[in-house]
Motif scaffolding. Structure first.
Motif, mmCIF file in Angstrom:
data_model
loop_
_atom_site.group_PDB
_atom_site.id
_atom_site.type_symbol
_atom_site.label_atom_id
_atom_site.label_comp_id
_atom_site.label_asym_id
_atom_site.label_seq_id
_atom_site.Cartn_x
_atom_site.Cartn_y
_atom_site.Cartn_z
ATOM 1 N N ALA A 195 0.820 -1.209 0.000
ATOM 2 C CA ALA A 195 0.000 0.000 0.000
ATOM 3 C C ALA A 195 0.853 1.258 0.000
ATOM 4 C CB ALA A 195 -0.924 -0.001 1.211
ATOM 5 N N GLN A 196 2.018 1.183 0.643
ATOM 6 C CA GLN A 196 2.900 2.340 0.725
ATOM 7 C C GLN A 196 3.872 2.429 -0.437
ATOM 8 O OE1 GLN A 196 4.195 3.071 5.109
ATOM 9 N NE2 GLN A 196 3.590 0.905 5.034
ATOM 10 N N ASN A 197 3.859 1.418 -1.302
ATOM 11 C CA ASN A 197 4.807 1.380 -2.420
ATOM 12 C C ASN A 197 4.085 1.207 -3.751
ATOM 13 O OD1 ASN A 197 7.630 1.510 -1.153
ATOM 14 N ND2 ASN A 197 6.602 0.008 0.143
ATOM 15 N N GLU A 198 4.056 -0.015 -4.303
ATOM 16 C CA GLU A 198 3.497 -0.205 -5.639
ATOM 17 C C GLU A 198 2.047 0.249 -5.760
ATOM 18 O OE1 GLU A 198 5.674 -4.272 -5.009
ATOM 19 O OE2 GLU A 198 4.855 -2.672 -3.718
ATOM 20 N N ALA A 199 1.281 0.103 -4.692
ATOM 21 C CA ALA A 199 -0.152 0.403 -4.759
ATOM 22 C C ALA A 199 -0.506 1.736 -4.111
ATOM 23 C CB ALA A 199 -0.946 -0.722 -4.099
ATOM 24 N N SER A 200 0.460 2.582 -3.847
ATOM 25 C CA SER A 200 0.175 3.875 -3.225
ATOM 26 C C SER A 200 -0.774 4.681 -4.112
ATOM 27 C CB SER A 200 1.467 4.662 -3.015
ATOM 28 O OG SER A 200 1.186 5.926 -2.433
ATOM 29 N N GLY A 201 -1.851 5.162 -3.520
ATOM 30 C CA GLY A 201 -2.848 5.909 -4.277
ATOM 31 C C GLY A 201 -3.793 5.042 -5.065
ATOM 32 N N LYS A 202 -3.627 3.735 -4.985
ATOM 33 C CA LYS A 202 -4.500 2.778 -5.679
ATOM 34 C C LYS A 202 -4.874 1.633 -4.734
ATOM 35 C CE LYS A 202 -4.956 4.284 -9.986
ATOM 36 N NZ LYS A 202 -6.276 4.428 -10.659
ATOM 37 N N THR A 203 -4.984 1.959 -3.454
ATOM 38 C CA THR A 203 -5.333 0.964 -2.440
ATOM 39 C C THR A 203 -6.702 1.273 -1.853
ATOM 40 O OG1 THR A 203 -3.036 0.500 -1.826
ATOM 41 C CG2 THR A 203 -4.714 0.032 -0.167
ATOM 42 N N ALA A 204 -7.520 0.238 -1.739
ATOM 43 C CA ALA A 204 -8.840 0.386 -1.117
ATOM 44 C C ALA A 204 -8.904 -0.478 0.137
ATOM 45 C CB ALA A 204 -9.946 -0.028 -2.086
ATOM 46 N N MET A 205 -9.506 0.067 1.172
ATOM 47 C CA MET A 205 -9.788 -0.704 2.373
ATOM 48 C C MET A 205 -11.293 -0.746 2.588
ATOM 49 S SD MET A 205 -6.729 0.223 5.075
ATOM 50 C CE MET A 205 -6.960 -1.335 5.975
ATOM 51 N N SER A 206 -11.754 -1.741 3.324
ATOM 52 C CA SER A 206 -13.184 -1.883 3.585
ATOM 53 C C SER A 206 -13.714 -0.662 4.323
ATOM 54 C CB SER A 206 -13.454 -3.132 4.405
ATOM 55 O OG SER A 206 -13.048 -4.289 3.713
ATOM 56 N N ASP A 207 -14.933 -0.292 4.023
ATOM 57 C CA ASP A 207 -15.580 0.809 4.729
ATOM 58 C C ASP A 207 -16.210 0.227 5.987
ATOM 59 O OD1 ASP A 207 -16.546 3.239 5.404
ATOM 60 O OD2 ASP A 207 -17.982 3.393 3.752
ATOM 61 N N ASP A 208 -15.345 -0.223 6.890
ATOM 62 C CA ASP A 208 -15.755 -1.078 8.000
ATOM 63 C C ASP A 208 -14.750 -0.917 9.131
ATOM 64 O OD1 ASP A 208 -16.438 -3.221 9.658
ATOM 65 O OD2 ASP A 208 -15.600 -4.724 8.316
ATOM 66 N N PRO A 209 -15.147 -0.362 10.264
ATOM 67 C CA PRO A 209 -14.190 -0.182 11.354
ATOM 68 C C PRO A 209 -13.492 -1.471 11.765
ATOM 69 C CG PRO A 209 -16.216 1.005 11.812
ATOM 70 C CD PRO A 209 -16.477 0.183 10.592
ATOM 71 N N ALA A 210 -14.225 -2.575 11.821
ATOM 72 C CA ALA A 210 -13.613 -3.833 12.260
ATOM 73 C C ALA A 210 -12.484 -4.243 11.339
ATOM 74 C CB ALA A 210 -14.675 -4.926 12.340
ATOM 75 N N GLY A 211 -12.712 -4.178 10.028
ATOM 76 C CA GLY A 211 -11.694 -4.606 9.080
ATOM 77 C C GLY A 211 -10.484 -3.694 9.045
ATOM 78 N N ILE A 212 -10.717 -2.381 9.081
ATOM 79 C CA ILE A 212 -9.605 -1.428 9.024
ATOM 80 C C ILE A 212 -8.729 -1.548 10.261
ATOM 81 C CG2 ILE A 212 -9.038 1.031 9.122
ATOM 82 C CD1 ILE A 212 -11.433 1.529 7.282
ATOM 83 N N ILE A 213 -9.338 -1.502 11.424
ATOM 84 C CA ILE A 213 -8.567 -1.537 12.660
ATOM 85 C C ILE A 213 -8.025 -2.936 12.918
ATOM 86 C CG2 ILE A 213 -8.760 -1.232 15.173
ATOM 87 C CD1 ILE A 213 -10.928 0.970 14.336
ATOM 88 N N GLY A 214 -8.834 -3.940 12.604
ATOM 89 C CA GLY A 214 -8.373 -5.307 12.784
ATOM 90 C C GLY A 214 -7.114 -5.601 12.013
ATOM 91 N N SER A 215 -6.986 -5.050 10.804
ATOM 92 C CA SER A 215 -5.841 -5.381 9.959
ATOM 93 C C SER A 215 -4.509 -5.025 10.611
ATOM 94 C CB SER A 215 -5.966 -4.694 8.597
ATOM 95 O OG SER A 215 -6.000 -3.281 8.740
ATOM 96 N N TYR A 216 -4.468 -3.943 11.394
ATOM 97 C CA TYR A 216 -3.239 -3.590 12.099
ATOM 98 C C TYR A 216 -2.863 -4.673 13.105
ATOM 99 C CZ TYR A 216 -0.258 -1.555 15.687
ATOM 100 O OH TYR A 216 0.761 -1.353 16.602
ATOM 101 N N PHE A 217 -3.837 -5.116 13.879
ATOM 102 C CA PHE A 217 -3.560 -6.135 14.894
ATOM 103 C C PHE A 217 -3.275 -7.492 14.258
ATOM 104 C CE2 PHE A 217 -5.902 -2.855 17.202
ATOM 105 C CZ PHE A 217 -5.058 -2.669 18.291
#
Length: 394
Positions: A195-217
């Motif tokens: 997300a920070q390299n090849e896909a920078s500016g072309k990355t989508a995450m779920s519109d979902d608090p559980a998925g976004i925050i969960g992914s870090y953990f």
């Protein structure tokens, strides 16, 4: 898993960000119902298909209508129409976009919502039971529960399946464009690196608090249900400061447009929606689905009967009808998620159903999936979610 007890009031839409769990996107796929169930097994039959009538509650014929409040496009039309043709009640389907919306309506109605069947996600069920929003099953009217795989029964939120039974379950991973990201990605750490390299500016995450925050953990192999303030602050700092500027969209359904149209390079996705995208793409070989390590989530939506249901016999009959082998197969075919029936994988594979590895998971993969809990950190998690969206390049 220990369920935290928190007031339902914090789950109402005005008190929480939208959709802590998913509204599923689904399509009709290659049918394998004949292989899984053979001739139709009616709800009035025993699980063994002998044709003996199932026990009926007193009161005569089934009520003439049935109202189901559920996720969008979550029931095979063949199952719904077959139920009406064979057992009588006409089915009305209304949809909601989050468990919060469902719960708010039931709380406000105080047993007069008019809905018979609801389909909450498991983590919400203990609070719904505790607050009197669900009706206890009459299991004599659900003989086809024996067609369900024991692995998907007796979950922590309702160990006796007294109020709920599996409707469908899935997990969260991601899809990437192999023509842009030419290295192999296998973990959530890989997702954030790309997300920070090849896909920078072309990355989508779920519109979902559980998925976004969960992914870090999940990326750090930490308990994603933690209430530790320092761990939550580290999550906030990483997602808001390092990841958000690279995110171009918050999209819970990339399988509908983003994958088929190739508008993103890297997309967080639920397995069934990702599968839909590959099937809809004119270049399916361009995309790679990843069930990422070291851990990810497991969610399960469940049949349940609303408190005050005006047609309880019809509600039991519809749930029971949906659990025949044939109708389990029809629903799996239609939504592309595992519906929890026994011995469905072999029939699906024998029929040539596409991408079955995105529906059925082996024991090692299942070991990596962990369910969400609701606890006192929920307000903080919603705040982090809102900060990520505010800081994003989307």
């Amino acid at each position: 898993m220990t369920q935290s007890r928190i007031p339902l009031r914090i789950l109402a839409p005005e008190a929480a960000a939208p959709a802590i769990v998913r509204e599923l996107s689904r399509r009709r796929f290659l049918s394998f119902a004949a292989l899984a169930g053979g001739t139709a097994v009616l709800a009035a039959c025993t699980p063994g298909g002998s044709g003996s009538p199932a026990p009926q509650a007193t009161g005569g014929d089934l009520e003439g209508s049935l109202s189901v409040y559920t996720w969008g496009e979550y029931d095979s039309p063949d199952v719904v129409e077959g139920f009406t043709d064979e057992l009588g009640p006409k089915v009305t389907l209304d949809s909601y976009s989050s468990n919060e919306e469902l719960i708010a309506k039931l709380v406000a109605a105080k047993g007069t919502s008019g809905y018979d069947i609801v389909v909450p996600t498991g983590v919400f069920i203990p609070q719904m039971i505790e607050n009197g929003l669900l009706t206890k099953f009459n299991k004599e009217l659900l003989p086809n529960m024996s067609n369900m795989d024991p692995a998907f029964l007796g979950r922590a939120w309702d160990p006796g399946n007294d109020y709920s039974v599996c409707k469908a379950w899935g997990t969260t991973g991601y899809v990437y464009d192999k023509t842009v990201i030419t290295r192999e990605l296998t973990t959530w750490s890989d997702f954030f690196d790309a997300a920070q390299n090849e896909a920078s500016g072309k990355t989508a995450m779920s519109d979902d608090p559980a998925g976004i925050i969960g992914s870090y953990f999940w990326a750090n192999d930490l308990d994603w249900n933690t209430e530790d303030p320092d761990e939550l602050e580290a999550c906030r700092a990483f997602l808001v400061e390092q990841i958000a500027p690279h995110i171009s969209a918050f999209d819970s359904y990339p399988g509908t447009n983003a994958i088929p149209q190739g508008t993103q390079v890297l997309m967080q996705a639920w397995n069934g929606d990702a599968r839909l995208g590959l099937m809809e793409s004119s270049e399916p070989e361009r995309w790679q689905w990843v069930l990422p390590g070291p851990v990810t989530e497991l969610w399960m939506d469940n049949w349940a009967i609303a408190h005050g249901a005006p047609h309880p016999e019809a509600a039991h009959a519809f749930i029971n009808y949906s659990m025949t082998p044939e109708n389990l197969a029809l629903n799996l075919d239609y939504i592309g998620y595992n519906v929890g029936g026994k011995d469905m994988q072999a029939a699906a594979e024998e029929s040539g159903l596409a991408y079955t590895d995105m529906i059925f998971f082996n024991p090692e993969q299942l070991e990596t999936m962990h369910e969400q809990e609701l606890n006192d950190s929920q307000t903080t998690r919603v705040e982090i979610y809102n900060e990520v969206k505010a800081a994003a390049g989307a």
